[in-house]
Design a protein around this motif. Structure first.
Motif, short mmCIF file in Angstrom:
data_model
loop_
_atom_site.label_atom_id
_atom_site.label_comp_id
_atom_site.label_asym_id
_atom_site.label_seq_id
_atom_site.Cartn_x
_atom_site.Cartn_y
_atom_site.Cartn_z
N GLY A 276 0.83 -1.21 0.00
CA GLY A 276 0.00 0.00 0.00
C GLY A 276 0.85 1.24 0.00
N ASP A 277 0.62 2.09 0.99
CA ASP A 277 1.33 3.38 1.06
C ASP A 277 2.73 3.25 1.66
N TYR A 278 3.11 2.05 2.09
CA TYR A 278 4.33 1.90 2.87
C TYR A 278 5.39 1.16 2.06
N ARG A 279 6.58 1.77 1.99
CA ARG A 279 7.62 1.27 1.09
C ARG A 279 8.96 1.21 1.84
N GLU B 76 -3.83 -9.21 -3.41
CA GLU B 76 -4.72 -8.11 -3.80
C GLU B 76 -5.57 -7.72 -2.59
N VAL B 77 -5.01 -6.85 -1.78
CA VAL B 77 -5.62 -6.42 -0.53
C VAL B 77 -5.84 -4.92 -0.58
N ASP B 78 -6.93 -4.44 0.03
CA ASP B 78 -7.10 -3.00 0.26
C ASP B 78 -6.25 -2.67 1.49
N TYR B 79 -4.98 -2.32 1.25
CA TYR B 79 -4.04 -2.15 2.36
C TYR B 79 -4.45 -1.02 3.29
N ARG B 80 -4.99 0.06 2.72
CA ARG B 80 -5.40 1.18 3.57
C ARG B 80 -6.50 0.73 4.53
N ALA B 81 -7.47 -0.03 4.02
CA ALA B 81 -8.55 -0.52 4.87
C ALA B 81 -8.02 -1.52 5.90
N ALA B 82 -7.08 -2.37 5.48
CA ALA B 82 -6.53 -3.38 6.39
C ALA B 82 -5.80 -2.73 7.57
N PHE B 83 -4.96 -1.72 7.28
CA PHE B 83 -4.24 -1.06 8.36
C PHE B 83 -5.19 -0.25 9.25
N ALA B 84 -6.23 0.32 8.66
CA ALA B 84 -7.23 1.04 9.47
C ALA B 84 -7.94 0.07 10.42
N ALA B 85 -8.28 -1.12 9.91
CA ALA B 85 -8.95 -2.12 10.76
C ALA B 85 -8.01 -2.61 11.86
N MET C 16 -14.71 -3.72 11.45
CA MET C 16 -13.31 -4.14 11.55
C MET C 16 -13.17 -5.63 11.22
N GLN C 17 -14.04 -6.44 11.80
CA GLN C 17 -13.98 -7.89 11.57
C GLN C 17 -14.24 -8.23 10.10
N ALA C 18 -15.11 -7.45 9.47
CA ALA C 18 -15.39 -7.68 8.05
C ALA C 18 -14.13 -7.46 7.21
N VAL C 19 -13.36 -6.44 7.56
CA VAL C 19 -12.10 -6.18 6.84
C VAL C 19 -11.08 -7.28 7.15
N PHE C 20 -11.04 -7.72 8.41
CA PHE C 20 -10.18 -8.86 8.75
C PHE C 20 -10.51 -10.04 7.83
N ASN C 21 -11.79 -10.27 7.64
CA ASN C 21 -12.25 -11.41 6.84
C ASN C 21 -11.80 -11.28 5.38
N THR C 22 -12.07 -10.13 4.77
CA THR C 22 -11.71 -9.96 3.36
C THR C 22 -10.18 -9.99 3.18
N THR C 23 -9.46 -9.42 4.15
CA THR C 23 -7.99 -9.43 4.07
C THR C 23 -7.45 -10.85 4.18
N SER C 24 -7.96 -11.61 5.15
CA SER C 24 -7.52 -13.00 5.33
C SER C 24 -7.79 -13.81 4.07
N PRO D 27 2.24 -6.56 10.75
CA PRO D 27 0.96 -6.74 11.47
C PRO D 27 -0.13 -7.50 10.74
N LEU D 28 -0.12 -7.53 9.41
CA LEU D 28 -1.24 -8.18 8.72
C LEU D 28 -1.21 -9.70 8.92
N ALA D 29 -0.04 -10.26 9.22
CA ALA D 29 0.01 -11.69 9.57
C ALA D 29 -0.77 -11.95 10.86
N ASN D 30 -0.73 -10.99 11.79
CA ASN D 30 -1.52 -11.13 13.03
C ASN D 30 -3.01 -11.05 12.72
N LEU D 31 -3.36 -10.08 11.88
CA LEU D 31 -4.76 -9.89 11.48
C LEU D 31 -5.30 -11.18 10.86
N CYS D 32 -4.51 -11.82 10.00
CA CYS D 32 -4.96 -13.02 9.27
C CYS D 32 -4.77 -14.31 10.07
N GLY D 33 -3.99 -14.25 11.14
CA GLY D 33 -3.73 -15.46 11.91
C GLY D 33 -2.78 -16.43 11.23
#
Length: 491
Positions: free
Chosen positions: A271-274, A303-312, A364-372, A426-432
Motif C-alpha cells: 500500500g502506502d508503505y515502502r 490483492e488487498v485493500d491495504y489502507r482498509a486493512a491497516f485502518a482495521a 473491523m472484523q469484516a475487513v479482517f475477513n476480506t484481508t484474510s 501486522p497483517l500476519a496477526n490480522l490473518c492469523g
C-alpha cells in the motif's frame, strides 16, 4: 565463582545442546542457571534488558518449577514481563501503574513451559503494556541494542531479544500482537517465529476472540530451538473458545528435511508503505540466494485493500487496549488513567478507544475477513511471501515519535508513523497466519535486518523447514557469523 564452561563454549551451544549436556549428566541445571545469571550480569548493565533475576530459580531449578526430565532439562529461560503469568512472581508490564503486581497463578502456557523443562529464571523488559516499538521510558528503563547501544532493540519483546542476541541465554519468551516477536528479532539478529492462530494458549487470560491478534512465542539463535519450543509448548487448555491444532510430525523432525521447490513472492511495498532502496536491495539479494537453493522467486503481492486493512488493525489495537485499561481502572475504582503512572500515548489510546461501538468492531472484523481471504487466495499460487522486517533503518534511542512517551496529540497519526516503519508485520496477526524473521541482511547503518517469510494458515512447519534449509546452507552462520559489540564473549 567458577563457571561450568568458558563464554566461547557457552555461546557455541544452542538451547537443545545445553539441555543434552544436562540430560547426559555432564552438567547440572543449576550450573546452567549460574552461567546464565553470570551472562546477564556481564551484559545487562549496558543493555538494560532484564527487570529481575529469580535467585531461587538459579539455586534450585527443579524446586522453582522446572521439570528436569523435560526435553529442555532445566534450560535457563527468561520471561517477557507481559502475557503468561508465573505464580507468586511480579509481572509489571513495563508500567509504573503495575508496580508490585504479583499474579497468584501460572497461566496454561507457563505450565507447559515448566513441563517442557524450561527454567523460568527471570523477566525481561517491554514497553508499557507491550504497546509501541521500543522499551524506552527513562522513568522505567531504556533497553539498548547490543550491536550498537545508540540504537533501540525495537519492541515489544525488547529485553528478551537483547539477552538472546548478547548470548546471555540461547532462547527467551516473546509475544507478538503486530510484530513484537519478529521486529526485535529482526533488528537484534535473532530468529523470531510468530506461529499461526490456534497454537499457543495463555488460558485463562484473554478469550481467543478478544486476543485475536496476539501470539506467544520465543526469540532464539537456532531453528531447532524454536521448533522444539513450539513442539512442547503448543496446545489449548480445556474449554478453549476455538480449536487448537497440531501436526502429525514434530517440527524438530520435520526440519531435518529440506522443503520441495517453493514459490516465493518478494515484496517491499504494501500500500502506502515502502522500504528504503537499501532495504529493498537486501531483499532482492536474499531472493537470489533462495533461487540458488532451487526455489522459484518473483515479485508479487496479495490483492488487498491495504489502507482498509491497516485502518482495521488500528481499530483493533485501540479498542482492545482501551478495554485493558478499563479493566485496570475498574480494579482500583478509578475513573481515568493517572497521568503520573500511565504513559501519554497509552492514555490517548484509551480515550480514543473506550467508545468503540459494536458496529465499528463488526466493520473491523469484516475487513479482517476480506484481508484474510485475499491472503488465502494468494497462497493458492505462492507458498511464501518474503519481505524485509522493517521498511526503515532501526531508530536511535530517544526517537520519541515511536514511543508512548511521545507528545503526539493524534493517536491515528501516531499509529500511521508506526506503520511507515513496521508495515510488513501486522497483517500476519490480522490473518492469523505464520511468519518468521531470519537474520539474513543488514540495514544502512550495518545493523541486523531480519528478512520475513510469511506462509499460509498452519504452514508454520514449512517456514521452519525453509529456515532450517537456509541455516544449513550458511553453515549456521546467521548474521554472516558476526556477534554484537555487547556479547558475553567480549569481556
Amino acid at each position: 565463582m567458577t563457571l561450568a564452561m568458558s563464554w566461547d563454549e557457552w555461546a557455541r551451544h544452542d538451547g537443545l545442546a545445553l539441555a543434552a549436556r544436562v540430560a547426559n549428566g555432564e552438567l547440572t541445571a543449576a550450573e546452567l542457571a549460574a552461567q546464565a545469571a553470570a551472562g546477564i550480569a556481564r551484559v545487562d548493565p549496558v543493555l538494560s534488558g532484564v527487570v529481575e533475576v529469580f535467585a531461587d530459580a538459579i539455586e534450585d531449578p527443579a524446586k522453582a518449577g522446572a521439570n528436569l526430565a523435560g526435553p529442555f532439562a532445566g534450560l535457563p529461560f527468561l520471561m517477557k514481563d507481559l502475557g503468561p503469568t508465573m505464580a507468586g512472581r511480579l509481572q509489571e508490564q513495563g508500567s509504573l501503574y503495575m508496580r508490585g503486581n504479583r499474579p497468584a497463578a501460572d497461566t496454561h502456557l507457563t505450565s507447559k513451559m515448566r513441563k517442557a523443562g524450561l527454567n523460568l529464571m527471570g523477566r525481561t523488559t517491554t514497553p508499557e503494556f507491550g504497546v509501541c516499538s521500543s522499551a524506552e521510558n527513562p522513568a522505567v528503563y531504556v533497553t539498548r541494542n547490543p550491536w550498537d547501544t545508540d540504537y533501540t532493540t525495537c519492541g515489544s519483546s525488547a529485553g528478551s531479544a537483547a539477552m538472546v542476541a548478547a548470548g546471555a541465554v540461547p532462547i527467551a519468551h516473546a509475544t507478538d500482537g503486530g510484530g513484537s516477536i519478529r521486529i526485535p528479532a529482526g533488528v537484534n539478529g535473532n530468529i523470531g517465529l510468530k506461529v499461526s492462530r490456534g497454537v499457543f494458549s495463555i488460558a485463562p487470560h484473554l478469550s481467543d476472540l478478544s486476543g485475536l491478534v496476539s501470539i506467544q512465542g520465543c526469540q532464539s539463535r537456532s531453528v531447532r530451538d524454536t521448533a522444539a519450543f513450539v513442539d512442547h509448548c503448543r496446545g489449548g487448555a480445556p474449554g478453549e473458545f476455538m480449536p487448537y491444532w497440531t501436526t502429525p510430525e514434530p517440527y524438530v523432525e520435520l526440519i531435518k528435511r529440506d522443503p520441495g521447490k517453493l514459490r516465493i513472492a518478494l515484496s517491499h511495498q504494501w500500500g502506502d508503505y515502502r522500504a528504503t532502496p537499501h532495504i529493498a536491495a537486501e531483499l532482492a539479494r536474499v531472493g537470489k540466494f533462495l533461487e540458488s537453493l532451487g526455489h522459484h522467486v518473483g515479485y508479487a503481492l496479495p490483492e488487498v485493500d491495504y489502507r482498509a486493512a491497516f485502518a482495521a488493525q488500528t481499530t483493533c489495537y485501540i479498542s482492545n487496549f482501551a478495554i485493558v485499561i478499563n479493566n485496570l481502572l475498574a480494579s482500583r475504582k478509578l475513573e481515568r488513567p493517572p497521568a503520573d503512572l500511565i504513559e501519554p500515548v497509552n492514555i490517548r489510546i484509551w480515550e480514543a478507544g473506550r467508545g468503540t461501538s459494536f458496529a465499528e468492531r463488526a466493520a473491523m472484523q469484516a475487513v479482517f475477513n476480506t484481508t484474510s481471504r485475499a491472503f488465502g487466495a494468494f497462497f493458492e499460487d505462492w507458498d511464501i511471501i518474503l519481505t524485509p522486517i522493517t521498511a526503515l533503518p532501526t531508530p536511535k534511542i530517544g526517537t520519541t515519535e515511536y514511543l508512548t512517551i511521545s507528545d503526539n496529540p493524534d493517536v491515528l497519526d501516531w499509529f500511521e508513523n508506526l506503520w511507515r516503519n513496521f508495515a510488513f508485520t501486522p497483517l500476519a496477526n490480522l490473518c492469523g497466519i505464520p511468519a518468521i524473521s531470519l537474520p539474513l541482511a543488514s540495514n544502512e547503518h550495518g545493523l541486523p535486518l531480519g528478512i520475513q517469510a510469511i506462509g499460509k494458515q498452519a504452514d508454520d512447519g514449512l517456514l521452519l523447514q525453509l529456515a532450517a534449509q537456509i541455516e544449513r546452507a550458511i553453515g549456521g552462520q546467521w548474521n554472516g557469523g558476526a556477534t554484537p559489540a555487547v556479547h558475553v564473549t567480549k569481556g
